[in-house]
Design an enzyme around this catalytic site. Structure first.
Site, PDB file in Angstrom:
ATOM      1  N   ARG A  39       0.449   7.588   4.010  1.00 31.72           N
ATOM      2  CA  ARG A  39       0.352   5.807   4.085  1.00 31.72           C
ATOM      3  C   ARG A  39       1.179   5.671   2.625  1.00 31.72           C
ATOM      4  O   ARG A  39       1.242   6.188   1.434  1.00 31.72           O
ATOM      5  CB  ARG A  39      -1.018   5.595   3.788  1.00 31.72           C
ATOM      6  CG  ARG A  39      -1.115   3.894   4.212  1.00 31.72           C
ATOM      7  CD  ARG A  39      -2.381   3.356   3.927  1.00 31.72           C
ATOM      8  NE  ARG A  39      -2.407   1.991   4.006  1.00 31.72           N
ATOM      9  CZ  ARG A  39      -3.448   1.517   3.756  1.00 31.72           C
ATOM     10  NH1 ARG A  39      -4.777   2.065   3.488  1.00 31.72           N
ATOM     11  NH2 ARG A  39      -3.502  -0.109   4.080  1.00 31.72           N
ATOM     12  N   HIS A  40       1.750   4.517   2.579  1.00 29.29           N
ATOM     13  CA  HIS A  40       2.310   3.869   1.276  1.00 29.29           C
ATOM     14  C   HIS A  40       1.371   3.937   0.257  1.00 29.29           C
ATOM     15  O   HIS A  40       0.095   3.721   0.316  1.00 29.29           O
ATOM     16  CB  HIS A  40       3.025   2.588   1.598  1.00 29.29           C
ATOM     17  CG  HIS A  40       2.119   1.386   2.136  1.00 29.29           C
ATOM     18  ND1 HIS A  40       1.315   0.707   1.345  1.00 29.29           N
ATOM     19  CD2 HIS A  40       2.052   1.123   3.298  1.00 29.29           C
ATOM     20  CE1 HIS A  40       0.761  -0.086   1.896  1.00 29.29           C
ATOM     21  NE2 HIS A  40       0.896  -0.086   3.187  1.00 29.29           N
ATOM     22  N   ARG A  98       7.176  -1.689   0.628  1.00 31.32           N
ATOM     23  CA  ARG A  98       6.239  -0.999   0.222  1.00 31.32           C
ATOM     24  C   ARG A  98       6.325   0.556   0.678  1.00 31.32           C
ATOM     25  O   ARG A  98       5.759   1.320  -0.235  1.00 31.32           O
ATOM     26  CB  ARG A  98       4.756  -1.573   0.765  1.00 31.32           C
ATOM     27  CG  ARG A  98       4.503  -1.731   1.981  1.00 31.32           C
ATOM     28  CD  ARG A  98       3.334  -2.651   2.326  1.00 31.32           C
ATOM     29  NE  ARG A  98       2.800  -2.710   3.772  1.00 31.32           N
ATOM     30  CZ  ARG A  98       3.281  -3.529   4.792  1.00 31.32           C
ATOM     31  NH1 ARG A  98       4.272  -4.359   4.285  1.00 31.32           N
ATOM     32  NH2 ARG A  98       2.999  -3.682   5.719  1.00 31.32           N
ATOM     33  N   GLU A 149       4.720  -1.205  10.061  1.00 30.53           N
ATOM     34  CA  GLU A 149       3.298  -1.338  10.223  1.00 30.53           C
ATOM     35  C   GLU A 149       3.191  -2.123  11.577  1.00 30.53           C
ATOM     36  O   GLU A 149       4.076  -2.609  12.114  1.00 30.53           O
ATOM     37  CB  GLU A 149       2.553  -2.145   9.227  1.00 30.53           C
ATOM     38  CG  GLU A 149       1.248  -2.498   9.297  1.00 30.53           C
ATOM     39  CD  GLU A 149       0.280  -1.525   9.588  1.00 30.53           C
ATOM     40  OE1 GLU A 149       0.266  -0.911  10.434  1.00 30.53           O
ATOM     41  OE2 GLU A 149      -0.481  -1.315   8.607  1.00 30.53           O
ATOM     42  N   LYS A 160      -8.520 -10.776   4.534  1.00 29.11           N
ATOM     43  CA  LYS A 160      -9.288  -9.939   5.649  1.00 29.11           C
ATOM     44  C   LYS A 160     -10.801 -10.275   5.675  1.00 29.11           C
ATOM     45  O   LYS A 160     -11.580 -10.678   6.638  1.00 29.11           O
ATOM     46  CB  LYS A 160      -9.197  -8.416   5.434  1.00 29.11           C
ATOM     47  CG  LYS A 160      -7.883  -7.836   5.859  1.00 29.11           C
ATOM     48  CD  LYS A 160      -7.655  -6.380   5.609  1.00 29.11           C
ATOM     49  CE  LYS A 160      -6.394  -5.911   6.295  1.00 29.11           C
ATOM     50  NZ  LYS A 160      -6.287  -4.485   6.124  1.00 29.11           N
ATOM     51  N   ARG A 180      -9.371  -2.199  14.619  1.00 27.74           N
ATOM     52  CA  ARG A 180      -9.641  -0.812  14.807  1.00 27.74           C
ATOM     53  C   ARG A 180      -9.191  -0.265  16.257  1.00 27.74           C
ATOM     54  O   ARG A 180      -8.868   0.954  16.666  1.00 27.74           O
ATOM     55  CB  ARG A 180     -11.066  -0.393  14.817  1.00 27.74           C
ATOM     56  CG  ARG A 180     -11.712  -0.824  13.125  1.00 27.74           C
ATOM     57  CD  ARG A 180     -11.010  -0.516  12.222  1.00 27.74           C
ATOM     58  NE  ARG A 180     -10.505   0.893  12.001  1.00 27.74           N
ATOM     59  CZ  ARG A 180      -9.620   1.334  11.374  1.00 27.74           C
ATOM     60  NH1 ARG A 180      -9.276   0.745  10.419  1.00 27.74           N
ATOM     61  NH2 ARG A 180      -9.428   2.629  11.283  1.00 27.74           N
TER      62      ARG A 180
END
Length: 358
Positions: A39-40, A98, A149, A160, A180
């Site tokens: 991941r970034h 990113r 993404e 969030k 999720r």
């Protein structure tokens, strides 16, 4: 008696599912390819850096934080240490800043450390000098929007914690599912939303105007990741493998144990394939793992459940090995784990285990 009957029924059902899966699973072919997935690094919307809050990002194009830049550099250093003696044939990343900047910093640190390693010498007790093997840098640096993404729809830009607390009118359980679940789609972005218009300005041409309004993980997997693997990544690794095999038919061949797919047949021995570094995003990486591991084909849902709960830290490399199958666009995950008696539904391991994997 009723309990015994129930147990027998469950056993027969499980056996039937296993046999069905064995009969329908396409046979693996070709070399074993290796993917290093990361991941970034931390972005200004990931919440690690002081003053930043964890925010739904999706296709919003935000920068790395200073922490993220250092994480990316450290990832490159780890690659040098853990992949010594290996060739990384290609580096893939998304169009988002990113990820691209993580790939840039990572690749720079990887190359810089290769130069340092090349100059190092180690001496034995007799004073004899031995040089480390020099590795070539990734031969190709490829940017592909299909690694972007997952699009979070109208959630993009919301903090969030606020969304989970219901401050924007969302049910906390819904927010959890949007984050999720493999199948649940978050609320779509309106067509005239200024954020969507900006996304069309930036990504309309490269996506052929296929900018999503919102995506589930399943949509990312089937509409973006599977075509990316079939059309881009796998052919490049196949070509890298073929080039090395043609250069030296014996030096680069590695032997693989015969693997029983269903207890009734085994496949032929395979040659070691290509290696790629994929620098992407938490959800596009989860989708990639899901495609390679065929999580939707598991009747018990064990692998899918694990994948839905999987959390990927920033700039933390993982390894997965896979093969193509006789069916185009379908893949076979190769479990290189140390315990031969345990089958891993998601055979994804830390980078540090790479040289221990079979």
């Amino acid at each position: 008696m009723a309990v015994q009957h129930l147990l027998l029924s469950n056993l027969l059902l499980s056996t039937s599912l296993l046999l069905s899966d064995a009969l329908t699973s396409p046979k693996p072919i070709g070399p074993i390819h290796t993917l290093i997935l990361t991941r970034h690094g931390d972005s200004v919307w990931n919440g690690k850096y002081p003053g930043c809050k964890e925010t739904f990002t999706g296709w919003t194009d935000v920068e790395l934080s200073p922490i993220g830049e250092q994480e990316a550099i450290r990832t490159g250093q780890l690659l040098t240490e853990q992949t010594r003696g290996m060739n990384i044939d290609a580096l893939f990343t998304s169009t988002l800043t990113r990820a691209r900047m993580t790939a840039h910093h990572c690749w720079w640190a990887y190359n810089n450390n290769l130069d340092d390693q090349y100059m190092l010498r180690s001496s034995d007790t007799n004073g004899n000098s031995e040089s480390y093997q020099y590795q070539a840098a990734p031969a190709q640096f490829i940017i592909d929007h299909r690694l972007n993404e997952r699009h979070y729809g109208s959630l993009q830009g919301l903090i969030k914690a606020d969304a989970e607390a219901g401050k924007h009118g969302h049910d906390p359980d819904d927010v959890y599912q949007w984050r999720r679940s493999w199948h649940v789609v978050p609320p779509e972005m309106e067509e005239e939303d200024p954020r969507r218009l900006e996304e069309f300005r930036k990504y309309g041409t490269i996506t052929e105007n296929a900018v999503p309004k919102a995506e589930s993980l399943s949509m990312v997997a089937e509409e973006r990741i599977r075509p990316f693997l079939t059309e881009n990544l796998t052919p490049i690794l196949d070509s890298a493998h073929e080039y090395r095999m043609s250069s030296s038919s014996s030096s680069f061949a590695t032997e693989e144990k015969e693997v029983a797919l269903d207890g009734t047949h085994t496949h032929k021995k395979a040659d070691g394939g290509g290696t790629a570094l994929v620098v992407a995003h938490a959800n596009s990486i989860r989708a990639l793992i899901g495609v390679l591991c065929n999580v939707e084909d598991d009747p018990a849902g064990v692998a899918l459940n694990k994948l839905e709960r999987m959390k990927l830290p920033t700039a933390t490399p993982l390894v997965i090995k896979f093969r193509k199958t006789e069916v185009e666009g379908r893949y076979y995950p190769v479990d290189g784990g140390l315990d031969e008696d345990v089958k891993n539904d998601l055979p994804v391991y830390p980078l540090s285990s790479l040289k221990l994997m079979k």
